[in-house]
Design a protein around this motif. Sequence first.
Motif, short mmCIF file in Angstrom:
data_model
loop_
_atom_site.label_atom_id
_atom_site.label_comp_id
_atom_site.label_asym_id
_atom_site.label_seq_id
_atom_site.Cartn_x
_atom_site.Cartn_y
_atom_site.Cartn_z
N SER A 197 0.83 -1.20 0.00
CA SER A 197 0.00 0.00 0.00
C SER A 197 0.87 1.26 0.00
CB SER A 197 -0.91 -0.03 1.24
OG SER A 197 -1.60 1.18 1.35
N ASP A 198 1.93 1.25 0.81
CA ASP A 198 2.85 2.40 0.84
C ASP A 198 3.52 2.60 -0.52
OD1 ASP A 198 2.19 2.77 3.45
OD2 ASP A 198 4.01 1.85 4.28
N GLN A 199 3.93 1.48 -1.14
CA GLN A 199 4.56 1.58 -2.46
C GLN A 199 3.60 2.17 -3.49
OE1 GLN A 199 5.93 -2.31 -3.52
NE2 GLN A 199 7.68 -2.26 -2.12
N LEU A 200 2.35 1.73 -3.41
CA LEU A 200 1.33 2.24 -4.33
C LEU A 200 1.21 3.75 -4.21
CD1 LEU A 200 -1.98 0.20 -4.29
CD2 LEU A 200 -0.46 0.63 -6.21
N LEU A 201 1.14 4.21 -2.95
CA LEU A 201 1.00 5.65 -2.71
C LEU A 201 2.22 6.40 -3.25
CD1 LEU A 201 -0.53 5.49 0.87
CD2 LEU A 201 -1.66 6.40 -1.17
N GLU A 202 3.39 5.78 -3.08
CA GLU A 202 4.63 6.39 -3.55
C GLU A 202 4.63 6.56 -5.07
OE1 GLU A 202 8.80 4.58 -2.85
OE2 GLU A 202 7.80 4.81 -0.89
N HIS A 203 4.22 5.47 -5.76
CA HIS A 203 4.26 5.48 -7.24
C HIS A 203 3.10 6.25 -7.85
CE1 HIS A 203 7.62 2.79 -7.95
NE2 HIS A 203 7.14 2.00 -7.01
N PHE A 204 1.93 6.12 -7.26
CA PHE A 204 0.73 6.62 -7.94
C PHE A 204 0.08 7.81 -7.23
CE2 PHE A 204 1.21 2.30 -9.50
CZ PHE A 204 1.05 2.47 -10.87
N GLY A 205 0.58 8.17 -6.05
CA GLY A 205 0.12 9.37 -5.36
C GLY A 205 -1.39 9.52 -5.30
N ASP A 206 -1.86 10.64 -5.85
CA ASP A 206 -3.29 10.97 -5.80
C ASP A 206 -4.18 10.01 -6.56
OD1 ASP A 206 -2.80 13.10 -4.28
OD2 ASP A 206 -2.99 14.61 -5.87
N LYS A 207 -3.57 9.21 -7.41
CA LYS A 207 -4.37 8.25 -8.18
C LYS A 207 -4.89 7.11 -7.30
CE LYS A 207 -4.60 9.72 -12.45
NZ LYS A 207 -5.92 10.13 -12.97
N VAL A 208 -4.37 7.01 -6.09
CA VAL A 208 -4.86 5.98 -5.17
C VAL A 208 -6.03 6.57 -4.38
CG1 VAL A 208 -4.25 4.41 -3.28
CG2 VAL A 208 -2.51 5.09 -4.96
N PHE A 209 -7.18 5.89 -4.47
CA PHE A 209 -8.34 6.37 -3.70
C PHE A 209 -8.02 6.35 -2.21
CE2 PHE A 209 -10.63 4.86 -7.54
CZ PHE A 209 -11.36 6.01 -7.82
N LYS A 210 -8.54 7.34 -1.50
CA LYS A 210 -8.31 7.39 -0.05
C LYS A 210 -9.06 6.26 0.66
CE LYS A 210 -7.32 12.26 0.47
NZ LYS A 210 -7.64 12.67 -0.93
N THR A 211 -10.24 5.95 0.17
CA THR A 211 -11.03 4.88 0.78
C THR A 211 -10.32 3.54 0.61
OG1 THR A 211 -13.00 6.07 0.07
CG2 THR A 211 -13.31 3.81 0.86
N ILE A 212 -10.30 2.77 1.68
CA ILE A 212 -9.76 1.41 1.62
C ILE A 212 -10.90 0.45 1.93
CG2 ILE A 212 -8.17 -0.21 2.71
CD1 ILE A 212 -6.30 2.08 3.32
#
Length: 256
Positions: A197-212
């Motif tokens: 999840s951290d890697q996703l946020l690192e690579h894709f930033g705002d493109k990751v929905f905040k909702t999990i």
Amino acid sequence: MAKIFCIANQKGGVGKTTTAINLAAGLAGHNQRVLLVDLDPQGNATMGSGIEKANLNNSVYQVLIGLAAVRDCVQRCESSSFDVLPANRDLAGAEIELVDLDSREQRLKDALAEVANDYDFILIDCPPALSLLTLNGLCAANGVIVPMQCEYFALEGLSDLVNTIKQVHANLNPDLVIIGLLRVMFDPRMTLQQQVSDQLLEHFGDKVFKTIIPRNVRLAEAPSYGLPGVAFDKTSRGAKAYLEFGAEMVERIKQM
Ligand code: ATP
Ligand code: MG
């Protein structure tokens, strides 16, 4: 004019159909007019919406082949007030039959154009493959929602999907964008899931929905009752997360 979104990931069993059904129900719950298109021969979105796939006279298959109009095929998900363009195993044949037809990757887009004014949202549940069916979904859509589990191989698969989306954007559908990546079946106790999840946020930033979306058994039980999870048990953690996701989607679209 309806906004059209494809729920896609070529990996199997990652929560595409669960996301499509619950987002449809969530948006309908906000008085939005929603059509859910089942583009998977497995017909899971159809069954999960309470429609018996064995009894279909007309389905998305007939629409793609040009034998029926969308309006003649739609059925109602009564529990959650959205329309469904259903599918069953007939659709597996379309993959082969489409190859010989004109503009084979644009068939769904052309068919949906006829009902674009009847809906606020059209959601397309794609099969687990980067196939001609998925290509029809990507050509018809304004944006893609990518549900994913935070596992090691998920990131690898993601680059194939992102490349396909880039190619479709460049060659077939200049409107197409990735709306966002949705983390589903999430279990915060698993260190690996946190790391991915951290890697996703690192690579894709705002493109990751905040909702999990958490792993929640009520979401998995709902389809066997022919109900979206958000209708089956509104109080479950899974249902609440999908309702929150619906609200986040509406906000995100306003910025498009
Ligand atoms: P396919 O690639 O076969 O079309 P899919 O990507 O559409 O699969 P789903 O059918 O939505 O995935 O989900 C796979 C399985 O996981 C189903 O049994 C579903 O009920 C279950 N599931 C989905 N989301 C969750 C969740 N958040 N918590 C628990 N179970 C879930
Ligand atoms: Mg599915």
